[in-house]
Design a protein around this motif. Structure first.
Motif, PDB file in Angstrom:
ATOM      1  N   GLY A  22       0.808  -1.207   0.000  1.00 38.96           N
ATOM      2  CA  GLY A  22       0.000   0.000   0.000  1.00 38.96           C
ATOM      3  C   GLY A  22       0.846   1.264   0.000  1.00 38.96           C
ATOM      4  O   GLY A  22       2.076   1.234   0.127  1.00 38.96           O
ATOM      5  N   ALA A  23       0.158   2.384  -0.141  1.00 39.20           N
ATOM      6  CA  ALA A  23       0.821   3.682  -0.210  1.00 39.20           C
ATOM      7  C   ALA A  23       1.642   3.965   1.042  1.00 39.20           C
ATOM      8  O   ALA A  23       2.712   4.566   0.974  1.00 39.20           O
ATOM      9  N   GLY A  24       1.154   3.518   2.200  1.00 35.44           N
ATOM     10  CA  GLY A  24       1.852   3.778   3.457  1.00 35.44           C
ATOM     11  C   GLY A  24       3.196   3.083   3.497  1.00 35.44           C
ATOM     12  O   GLY A  24       4.220   3.691   3.824  1.00 35.44           O
ATOM     13  N   LEU A  25       3.216   1.803   3.143  1.00 36.33           N
ATOM     14  CA  LEU A  25       4.468   1.043   3.111  1.00 36.33           C
ATOM     15  C   LEU A  25       5.468   1.703   2.163  1.00 36.33           C
ATOM     16  O   LEU A  25       6.634   1.913   2.505  1.00 36.33           O
ATOM     17  N   ILE A  26       4.983   2.047   0.983  1.00 39.12           N
ATOM     18  CA  ILE A  26       5.881   2.582  -0.034  1.00 39.12           C
ATOM     19  C   ILE A  26       6.467   3.931   0.399  1.00 39.12           C
ATOM     20  O   ILE A  26       7.663   4.179   0.271  1.00 39.12           O
ATOM     21  N   ALA A  27       5.632   4.792   0.955  1.00 35.37           N
ATOM     22  CA  ALA A  27       6.120   6.099   1.412  1.00 35.37           C
ATOM     23  C   ALA A  27       7.152   5.931   2.519  1.00 35.37           C
ATOM     24  O   ALA A  27       8.174   6.622   2.540  1.00 35.37           O
ATOM     25  N   ALA A  28       6.903   4.981   3.435  1.00 32.89           N
ATOM     26  CA  ALA A  28       7.845   4.765   4.533  1.00 32.89           C
ATOM     27  C   ALA A  28       9.185   4.250   4.007  1.00 32.89           C
ATOM     28  O   ALA A  28      10.249   4.706   4.433  1.00 32.89           O
ATOM     29  N   VAL A  29       9.126   3.330   3.067  1.00 28.82           N
ATOM     30  CA  VAL A  29      10.359   2.767   2.516  1.00 28.82           C
ATOM     31  C   VAL A  29      11.166   3.852   1.798  1.00 28.82           C
ATOM     32  O   VAL A  29      12.373   3.998   1.998  1.00 28.82           O
ATOM     33  N   VAL A  30      10.480   4.641   0.984  1.00 27.58           N
ATOM     34  CA  VAL A  30      11.172   5.660   0.208  1.00 27.58           C
ATOM     35  C   VAL A  30      11.805   6.710   1.120  1.00 27.58           C
ATOM     36  O   VAL A  30      12.915   7.185   0.874  1.00 27.58           O
ATOM     37  N   ALA A  31      11.112   7.051   2.195  1.00 24.15           N
ATOM     38  CA  ALA A  31      11.618   8.091   3.096  1.00 24.15           C
ATOM     39  C   ALA A  31      12.869   7.639   3.839  1.00 24.15           C
ATOM     40  O   ALA A  31      13.767   8.427   4.091  1.00 24.15           O
ATOM     41  N   GLU A  32      12.942   6.351   4.194  1.00 28.20           N
ATOM     42  CA  GLU A  32      14.047   5.880   5.034  1.00 28.20           C
ATOM     43  C   GLU A  32      15.189   5.249   4.254  1.00 28.20           C
ATOM     44  O   GLU A  32      16.270   5.025   4.790  1.00 28.20           O
ATOM     45  N   ALA A  33      14.946   4.894   2.993  1.00 28.34           N
ATOM     46  CA  ALA A  33      15.917   4.089   2.266  1.00 28.34           C
ATOM     47  C   ALA A  33      17.167   4.877   1.885  1.00 28.34           C
ATOM     48  O   ALA A  33      17.086   6.041   1.524  1.00 28.34           O
ATOM     49  N   THR A  34      18.310   4.215   1.980  1.00 28.00           N
ATOM     50  CA  THR A  34      19.525   4.751   1.350  1.00 28.00           C
ATOM     51  C   THR A  34      19.879   3.888   0.139  1.00 28.00           C
ATOM     52  O   THR A  34      20.641   4.297  -0.715  1.00 28.00           O
ATOM     53  N   VAL A  35      19.297   2.693   0.088  1.00 31.58           N
ATOM     54  CA  VAL A  35      19.405   1.836  -1.098  1.00 31.58           C
ATOM     55  C   VAL A  35      18.412   2.376  -2.131  1.00 31.58           C
ATOM     56  O   VAL A  35      17.331   2.821  -1.760  1.00 31.58           O
ATOM     57  N   PRO A  36      18.744   2.333  -3.428  1.00 31.18           N
ATOM     58  CA  PRO A  36      17.755   2.762  -4.430  1.00 31.18           C
ATOM     59  C   PRO A  36      16.488   1.902  -4.349  1.00 31.18           C
ATOM     60  O   PRO A  36      16.562   0.704  -4.073  1.00 31.18           O
ATOM     61  N   THR A  37      15.344   2.535  -4.557  1.00 26.80           N
ATOM     62  CA  THR A  37      14.082   1.802  -4.494  1.00 26.80           C
ATOM     63  C   THR A  37      13.321   1.997  -5.801  1.00 26.80           C
ATOM     64  O   THR A  37      13.548   2.951  -6.531  1.00 26.80           O
ATOM     65  N   ILE A  38      12.420   1.063  -6.064  1.00 24.60           N
ATOM     66  CA  ILE A  38      11.489   1.232  -7.176  1.00 24.60           C
ATOM     67  C   ILE A  38      10.087   1.190  -6.590  1.00 24.60           C
ATOM     68  O   ILE A  38       9.666   0.193  -6.023  1.00 24.60           O
ATOM     69  N   GLU A  39       9.399   2.311  -6.723  1.00 31.68           N
ATOM     70  CA  GLU A  39       8.034   2.389  -6.195  1.00 31.68           C
ATOM     71  C   GLU A  39       7.088   1.610  -7.090  1.00 31.68           C
ATOM     72  O   GLU A  39       7.154   1.727  -8.311  1.00 31.68           O
ATOM     73  N   THR A  40       6.195   0.879  -6.482  1.00 32.83           N
ATOM     74  CA  THR A  40       5.244   0.099  -7.272  1.00 32.83           C
ATOM     75  C   THR A  40       3.838   0.259  -6.730  1.00 32.83           C
ATOM     76  O   THR A  40       3.633   0.516  -5.553  1.00 32.83           O
ATOM     77  N   GLY A  41       2.914   0.112  -7.609  1.00 35.40           N
ATOM     78  CA  GLY A  41       1.587  -0.333  -7.258  1.00 35.40           C
ATOM     79  C   GLY A  41       0.564   0.636  -6.700  1.00 35.40           C
ATOM     80  O   GLY A  41      -0.564   0.217  -6.488  1.00 35.40           O
ATOM     81  N   VAL A  42       0.896   1.907  -6.459  1.00 37.26           N
ATOM     82  CA  VAL A  42      -0.176   2.787  -6.016  1.00 37.26           C
ATOM     83  C   VAL A  42      -0.844   3.370  -7.262  1.00 37.26           C
ATOM     84  O   VAL A  42      -0.211   4.051  -8.062  1.00 37.26           O
ATOM     85  N   GLY A  43      -2.124   3.056  -7.431  1.00 37.63           N
ATOM     86  CA  GLY A  43      -2.793   3.467  -8.659  1.00 37.63           C
ATOM     87  C   GLY A  43      -4.104   4.190  -8.394  1.00 37.63           C
ATOM     88  O   GLY A  43      -5.129   3.576  -8.158  1.00 37.63           O
ATOM     89  N   ASN A  44      -4.038   5.530  -8.433  1.00 38.70           N
ATOM     90  CA  ASN A  44      -5.282   6.303  -8.409  1.00 38.70           C
ATOM     91  C   ASN A  44      -5.614   6.586  -9.871  1.00 38.70           C
ATOM     92  O   ASN A  44      -5.280   7.637 -10.411  1.00 38.70           O
ATOM     93  N   CYS A  45      -6.253   5.597 -10.524  1.00 36.61           N
ATOM     94  CA  CYS A  45      -6.438   5.620 -11.976  1.00 36.61           C
ATOM     95  C   CYS A  45      -7.753   6.299 -12.371  1.00 36.61           C
ATOM     96  O   CYS A  45      -8.756   6.166 -11.675  1.00 36.61           O
ATOM     97  N   HIS A  46      -7.702   7.010 -13.505  1.00 37.66           N
ATOM     98  CA  HIS A  46      -8.865   7.747 -13.999  1.00 37.66           C
ATOM     99  C   HIS A  46      -9.291   7.230 -15.370  1.00 37.66           C
ATOM    100  O   HIS A  46      -8.445   6.817 -16.166  1.00 37.66           O
ATOM    101  N   ILE A  47     -10.586   7.294 -15.635  1.00 39.78           N
ATOM    102  CA  ILE A  47     -11.073   7.150 -17.012  1.00 39.78           C
ATOM    103  C   ILE A  47     -11.787   8.451 -17.365  1.00 39.78           C
ATOM    104  O   ILE A  47     -12.692   8.889 -16.638  1.00 39.78           O
ATOM    105  N   TYR A  48     -11.352   9.072 -18.440  1.00 39.67           N
ATOM    106  CA  TYR A  48     -11.966  10.311 -18.902  1.00 39.67           C
ATOM    107  C   TYR A  48     -12.874   9.996 -20.086  1.00 39.67           C
ATOM    108  O   TYR A  48     -12.416   9.477 -21.114  1.00 39.67           O
TER     109      TYR A  48
END
Lengths: 428, 428
Positions: free
Chosen positions: B222-248
Motif C-alpha cells: 500500500g501507499a503507506g508502506l511505499i512512502a515509509a520505505v522511500v523516506a528511510e531508504a539509502t538503497v535505491p528503491t522502485i516504487e510500485t503499485g499505487v494506482g489512483n487511476c482515472h477514465i476520462y
C-alpha cells in the motif's frame, strides 16, 4: 504519498526562506516541464541555437560577472588550478555556445518507440520515450556545466534546477539570466531553467527532498557530496563520478602495452574520475614489469604507493580512495581471481581494465568484474560520453539502476506505455 | 561512500540482532549474486524446474505450515477475504510450481547486447545486460509472491532478500527452505534466496539501509508502506503499485463503450492497483451518460462519490486516494484540458484512460498525461505484466527512473559496457 512539506530543512531553521524559494522554483519548473514535453524537435533545436546566439551576444556581461567570481576566489586565496577551472575567456564562451549547437545537432530521444506489439486480443502497445520531467543537478566550480546541463535537459524535454557552486555564483547567475531571456524570446516557458541559491546547503536539502516536484537529482562532484545527497534524498538520485579505477596487468600482458596504458590512464588528466588509481600487477609478470613501471612513473612525476621496495608504504586508504592526483597505488596479485577479489572489495563500479593477450582471461575478467565499464587492452580514460560517441554527457553513473556509465540524451528520458483499443475489456 | 553501519536501526534499540541478521544474509546474498551472474541460461532453467519439482514434492509440509498461518489469522479475527489471500491449497501449489516452469520458458535477458559500435579509433563497444545483483522485496500477505519473486530474480541472475508479511511467516519459511535445498541440489549457492525476519519492522529498515550490499529494494504494498520505505531508504528503491487511476469520457466517446470500460475497470477486481477510482465525465456528454452510469453502478453494487445529485458528497480524499473497493468518484469536467489538469493534480502516474472516437483528442491525451500507461478505448485493467505479454511481473513501477509500468525480466537487469582495444590510449 509524501507531500512537499517533506522538503523543510529540519536541520537548519535559518533555511526557511531558501526552502520556500526552492519549492517555488521547483513548482514553476514542473509546470514548465509539462509544456516542454510537447515541443517538437525543431522547436527545441531552434531554441538551442537562439541560446547559443544569446550567450555570444552577452559575452561582455558574462565575462564581467565571471571576473567578480575570479576576484573573490583570488581574494580568498584559492589555488590557481581551481581558479583556472572557474575562469571564463572569450574562447571558453565560444566553446560553450558551440556546445549548445552541437546538442542541437544530436538526435532527439523523445518520441522514439522503444518496443511495441499487438496483443492477441488486438490491443496495440507502444512504449515511447518521454522526458523525465524536472531534473535537479548539484555541481561544483565550472560555469560551463551550467550551460551544458541546460542544453542536454532542454533537448531531452526536461526542465532543470541548477544548484551550482557558490564560488561561481555571479557567473552562473549571468548565464542563467541569458538562458531564461532567450527561452522567453523563443516562446518557451523560461521556468524550464532556474538557478537555486548557492549560499547555503539548505538549497541542496530542499532540492533533494522536493518529492512530487523534482523527478531526479544528479549530484556531480566528490564522494562526500554524493554520499550526503544519497543519504538525505527522498527524490530518486543518480550517483555519478566516483571512480576508484584499476588496471590489472595479467600474466599474458604485453609489457610495453601495459606501461603505455597505465601512464595514459594516470597522467592524461589525473583529476578526473576515469583516471587509474591502482595498478594490480600479476606476480607472474612482476619481475619483468615492476622496475620499468617504477621508472616510468618516476619519469612522469607519479608517486607510487604500495607494499614493495621503492614505494611509499600503503595504508588502507591507498586502496580504498581516489587520489585524483599524480599518485598511484601498485599491488602484486596472485592471478585473475585475486585481482577480481581486490576490485570487488575496493572498486567503485566505475571503470576497471585488464591488459592481456589471453582470450580466456579477457572473457573471465569482463564477465566477473562488476562495473559500469570494463576495458580490455584500452585506457580507463575512454569512459566518457564524448569518447563513446554520445555527443555529450551529463555525468557518468556508477549506480546500477536506470543508467550505468556515461549518460547522454537517452539516459535523460523515461518511458510511457500507450495502449490503444476499440473498447477492450479484460476478462475475469 | 556510506558503509554498512548505516543500516543500524536508530529508532529501535531492540532491533540490534535483527540488523545483524539482515546484514549477514545480505552479505551472503551478495557473494551468491556474483556466482549467479555467471550461470548459463540452461543452468538457471534446470534449477527453476528442479525448484518446481521440489515444491510439488514438499506440498504436504508447505500446506501444514500454511495451516498454522491460517489458524493464527483466524484466531486473530482476520477477515475472510484476507484469509483467502493467505491460504494455500494443492491447486494453488500446483499453480506456484507451474509459474516457475513458465519463467524457465521465458527468454533470458542476461547477456543481451543492447547497443554496440566500433569507434573511429577502432575501439569496440558493447553494452551488455547484466544482473542488478541483490534485490530486496518487501511485500504483504500472499505466499505465492515468495516463489514468484524467487523465480524472476533467479532467471535474471539476481540474488533476492524476501521480507514478507508476518501473517505468512510459517508458509514463507517452509517455501524458502524448500527453495534453498533445491538450489543446493542444483549446485547453486542457496544464499541466492533468503527470508528476512518478519516479526519486526527493524528488518525492513535494515534492508533498505544496507547500502553496498543490496542494490535495489522493491516495496510491493500500500501507499503507506511505499512512502515509509522511500523516506528511510539509502538503497535505491522502485516504487510500485499505487494506482489512483482515472477514465476520462471525452465528448466524442461512444457512451455504450464508456459504460462497458468503466464497469470492467471498476468491478473486475476492485482491490488491485489498476482498478479505476475516478471517472471524469465531459460536461458535453454528461446529460446522456450520467444517468445510465449511475444505474449501471447501482446494479453493480458500486457506491458513487461526487458533487452531483444522487452521489455521496465527495471530500478531497475521494479525489486523492485509492478506494480499492466497490466505490468510485465521478466528476464532471469542462473538456480535455480540465480532465488533464485533474489527473495532473490527483493521479499517481499509474494508468490513465480516455474514451473517445476523436483522433486529435486521443493524441492530445496520450501526449499530455504523465503516467506509466495511457489507454485509449481500453480498460485500465490491462496494465499488467501478463496482459502485456511479459510472461510474469515483479510489480508495476509508478516511478520514472529505471522502469515504468509492468516490470518483467528485462527490468530486473542493469548493464555493463565492455570495451575492447589493442592498446588504445586516449590523446590529450
Amino acid at each position: 504519498m509524501s507531500t512537499p512539506t517533506d522538503t523543510t530543512d529540519r536541520t537548519d531553521p535559518a533555511g526557511g526562506d531558501v526552502v520556500a524559494t526552492v519549492q517555488r522554483l521547483a513548482r514553476a519548473a514542473k509546470a514548465a516541464s509539462r509544456k516542454l514535453a510537447g515541443l517538437t524537435t525543431d522547436q527545441k533545436n531552434a531554441a538551442l541555437h537562439a541560446a547559443a546566439d544569446a550567450i555570444l551576444g552577452a559575452a561582455p556581461s558574462v565575462l564581467a560577472a565571471n571576473g567578480e567570481d575570479v576576484a573573490r576566489a583570488r581574494a580568498a586565496g584559492t589555488e590557481e588550478s581551481l581558479i583556472d577551472r572557474l575562469a571564463l575567456t572569450q574562447a571558453r564562451i565560444d566553446g560553450i555556445a558551440s556546445g549548445l549547437r552541437q546538442v542541437a545537432g544530436l538526435p532527439d530521444p523523445i518520441g522514439n518507440v522503444l518496443r511495441g506489439s499487438t496483443l492477441p486480443n488486438g490491443l496495440e502497445l507502444r512504449q515511447v520515450a518521454v522526458p523525465i520531467g524536472v531534473v535537479g543537478i548539484v555541481y561544483e566550480a565550472r560555469p560551463n556545466v551550467t550551460v551544458d546541463a541546460f542544453g542536454l535537459t532542454l533537448k531531452s524535454g526536461n526542465a532543470v534546477l541548477l544548484r551550482g557552486s557558490s564560488s561561481a555564483a555571479s557567473s552562473n547567475a549571468a548565464l542563467v539570466a541569458v538562458l531564461r531571456d532567450s527561452l522567453a524570446t523563443s516562446g518557451i516557458d523560461p521556468d524550464a531553467v532556474a538557478l537555486l541559491p548557492s549560499d547555503t546547503r539548505a538549497s541542496v536539502t530542499a532540492l533533494i527532498r522536493a518529492r512530487g516536484l523534482v523527478d531526479v537529482v544528479i549530484p556531480r562532484g566528490g564522494a562526500g557530496l554524493i554520499a550526503a545527497v544519497v543519504a538525505e534524498a527522498t527524490v530518486p538520485t543518480i550517483e555519478t563520478g566516483v571512480g576508484n579505477c584499476h588496471i590489472y596487468v595479467h600474466s599474458a600482458a604485453d609489457s610495453e602495452m601495459a606501461l603505455r596504458l597505465i601512464l595514459n590512464a594516470k597522467t592524461r588528466r589525473p583529476s578526473v574520475c576515469n583516471t587509474v588509481e591502482t595498478v594490480l600487477v600479476d606476480r607472474a609478470c612482476a619481475p619483468g614489469l615492476l622496475d620499468s613501471l617504477l621508472s616510468a612513473f618516476q619519469a612522469g612525476g607519479v608517486i607510487v604507493h604500495g607494499d614493495e621496495a621503492g614505494m611509499v608504504p600503503a595504508t588502507e586508504a591507498d586502496w580504498a580512495d581516489e587520489y585524483l592526483s599524480l599518485d598511484i597505488a601498485v599491488k602484486l596479485v596472485d592471478g585473475l581471481d585475486d585481482a577480481v577479489a581486490h576490485i570487488d572489495r575496493y572498486g567503485t563500479g566505475h571503470t576497471e581494465a585488464i591488459v592481456t593477450g589471453d582470450l580466456a582471461a579477457a572473457r573471465a575478467f569482463t564477465a566477473r568484474v562488476d562495473a559500469a565499464a570494463v576495458m580490455v587492452n584500452a585506457s580507463t580514460a575512454f569512459t566518457d560520453g564524448e569518447q563513446f560517441g554520445f555527443g555529450a554527457e551529463i555525468g557518468i553513473s556508477t549506480q546500477k539502476l536506470h543508467a550505468r556509465g556515461p549518460m547522454g540524451l537517452p539516459e535523460l528520458t523515461s518511458t510511457k506505455w500507450i495502449v490503444t483499443g476499440d473498447g477492450h475489456t479484460r476478462p475475469k
